[in-house]
Enzyme design. Structure first.
Site, PDB file in Angstrom:
ATOM      1  N   ARG A   3       0.809  -1.215   0.000  1.00  0.00           N
ATOM      2  CA  ARG A   3       0.000   0.000   0.000  1.00  0.00           C
ATOM      3  C   ARG A   3       0.841   1.264   0.000  1.00  0.00           C
ATOM      4  O   ARG A   3       0.536   2.242  -0.696  1.00  0.00           O
ATOM      5  CB  ARG A   3      -0.961  -0.015   1.210  1.00  0.00           C
ATOM      6  CG  ARG A   3      -1.907   1.180   1.308  1.00  0.00           C
ATOM      7  CD  ARG A   3      -2.537   1.577  -0.010  1.00  0.00           C
ATOM      8  NE  ARG A   3      -3.162   0.479  -0.713  1.00  0.00           N
ATOM      9  CZ  ARG A   3      -3.467   0.498  -2.004  1.00  0.00           C
ATOM     10  NH1 ARG A   3      -3.173   1.550  -2.740  1.00  0.00           N
ATOM     11  NH2 ARG A   3      -4.039  -0.537  -2.580  1.00  0.00           N
ATOM     12  N   LYS A  31       2.754  24.301  -2.814  1.00  0.00           N
ATOM     13  CA  LYS A  31       1.489  23.747  -2.315  1.00  0.00           C
ATOM     14  C   LYS A  31       1.512  22.233  -2.495  1.00  0.00           C
ATOM     15  O   LYS A  31       0.735  21.651  -3.249  1.00  0.00           O
ATOM     16  CB  LYS A  31       0.313  24.387  -3.046  1.00  0.00           C
ATOM     17  CG  LYS A  31       0.144  25.861  -2.724  1.00  0.00           C
ATOM     18  CD  LYS A  31      -1.025  26.471  -3.469  1.00  0.00           C
ATOM     19  CE  LYS A  31      -1.168  27.954  -3.131  1.00  0.00           C
ATOM     20  NZ  LYS A  31      -2.280  28.594  -3.865  1.00  0.00           N
ATOM     21  N   GLU A  38       5.860  39.272  -5.492  1.00  0.00           N
ATOM     22  CA  GLU A  38       4.465  39.139  -5.898  1.00  0.00           C
ATOM     23  C   GLU A  38       3.804  40.519  -5.887  1.00  0.00           C
ATOM     24  O   GLU A  38       3.908  41.248  -4.902  1.00  0.00           O
ATOM     25  CB  GLU A  38       3.782  38.205  -4.904  1.00  0.00           C
ATOM     26  CG  GLU A  38       2.345  37.891  -5.154  1.00  0.00           C
ATOM     27  CD  GLU A  38       1.809  36.964  -4.068  1.00  0.00           C
ATOM     28  OE1 GLU A  38       1.105  37.468  -3.168  1.00  0.00           O
ATOM     29  OE2 GLU A  38       2.116  35.756  -4.106  1.00  0.00           O
ATOM     30  N   ASP A  63       0.028  38.418  -9.550  1.00  0.00           N
ATOM     31  CA  ASP A  63      -0.795  37.500  -8.769  1.00  0.00           C
ATOM     32  C   ASP A  63      -2.286  37.737  -8.994  1.00  0.00           C
ATOM     33  O   ASP A  63      -2.787  38.853  -8.818  1.00  0.00           O
ATOM     34  CB  ASP A  63      -0.467  37.659  -7.283  1.00  0.00           C
ATOM     35  CG  ASP A  63      -1.159  36.620  -6.426  1.00  0.00           C
ATOM     36  OD1 ASP A  63      -1.176  35.441  -6.814  1.00  0.00           O
ATOM     37  OD2 ASP A  63      -1.704  36.993  -5.361  1.00  0.00           O
TER      38      ASP A  63
END
Length: 273
Positions: free
Chosen positions: A90, A124, A186, A207
């Protein structure tokens, strides 16, 4: 073996596989194989090999990372102790299926843009397995972006909220950071984009701007003859349905968090003969 992989196996095993230990003999040797029930790009086959070999299971590859796969393809053959194969099953499948899902999603975006821009991931990623997510992005043909916080300076909205303005944050970083580290910032407005490009940020990220606003920024930078000062990255709200709206606007990089936080795992199965 990688400590993260060791932890994955230990977490799944607990105090022992009571099912296998109760119904399978201690010295039972078997042959097994992993087969695809899906299609996409294979990623993580070497990691799966490492997991099985840590339990002395013999591994034979049939395909390699980066190969295109379809339903019914034989990915790997195994020979060893039945209890050990089932112990690893698994964990190996979960990681192999996830990495292949990320690689497949990345590859779909890379094909969509036809090499006109760089497709990149973000941080992320899933906690503790970001390393494997990043590896999968690369196998799928995308750029990994930052592996960790020490890779480069990336000034985001919360840094700016503390400092005061994008330009103030950029100037502080340029003063305090080694020349060896790239500085990305950003921005959310045309004015901030212009000031950061004028002051030669290595990368300026637009952004959550729609294609009209991105086009407006690029045209203004070109008009001022400063476009060459910085790479332009866009991020936020970009998906398969709208990505082509951005490709020909003159941006350099499109980063997509969904490649690692929302990609579907491929479906694989392990079978004992």
């Amino acid at each position: 073996m990688n400590k993260i992989l060791e932890y994955m196996l230990d977490e799944d095993e607990g105090f022992g596989d009571v099912t296998s230990n109760s119904v399978i003999g201690e010295n039972e040797e078997v042959r097994a194989y992993i087969v695809s029930k899906d299609e996409g790009i294979l990623a993580g086959i070497n990691i799966a090999k490492e997991l099985f070999e840590s339990k002395r299971v013999k591994v034979l590859f049939h395909l390699s990372d980066g190969n295109k796969i379809k339903k019914g393809d034989l990915l790997m053959s195994l020979y060893g102790n039945a209890r050990d194969i089932l112990l690893v099953e698994r964990t190996a499948l979960n990681l192999l299926m996830r990495m292949s899902g990320v690689a497949s999603a990345a590859n779909e975006y890379v094909k969509l843009v036809d090499e006109k821009v760089i497709i990149a991931g973000t941080r992320k990623t899933q906690p503790a397995i970001g390393k494997f997510d990043k590896m999968a992005l690369k196998i799928g043909g995308a750029d990994t972006h930052r592996f960790s916080l020490d890779d480069m300076v990336l000034i985001k909205d919360n840094h700016i909220a503390v400092v005061g303005s994008p330009l103030d944050a950029l100037l502080k970083a340029q003063k305090n950071v080694s020349f060896s580290k790239k500085i990305e910032i950003e921005v959310e407005s045309l004015e901030d984009a212009i000031s950061c490009v004028e002051n030669k940020a290595d990368i300026v990220m637009l952004d959550n701007m729609d294609s009209f606003k991105v086009s407006e920024v690029i045209k203004e930078l070109e008009k001022r003859n400063i476009r060459q000062n910085s790479l332009i990255e866009i991020s936020g709200g970009i998906n398969k349905e709208n990505i082509l709206d951005y490709v020909d606007l003159g941006v350099d990089i499109i980063s997509i968090g969904g490649l690692t936080h929302s990609s579907r795992s491929l479906d694989f199965s392990l079978k004992i003969k």
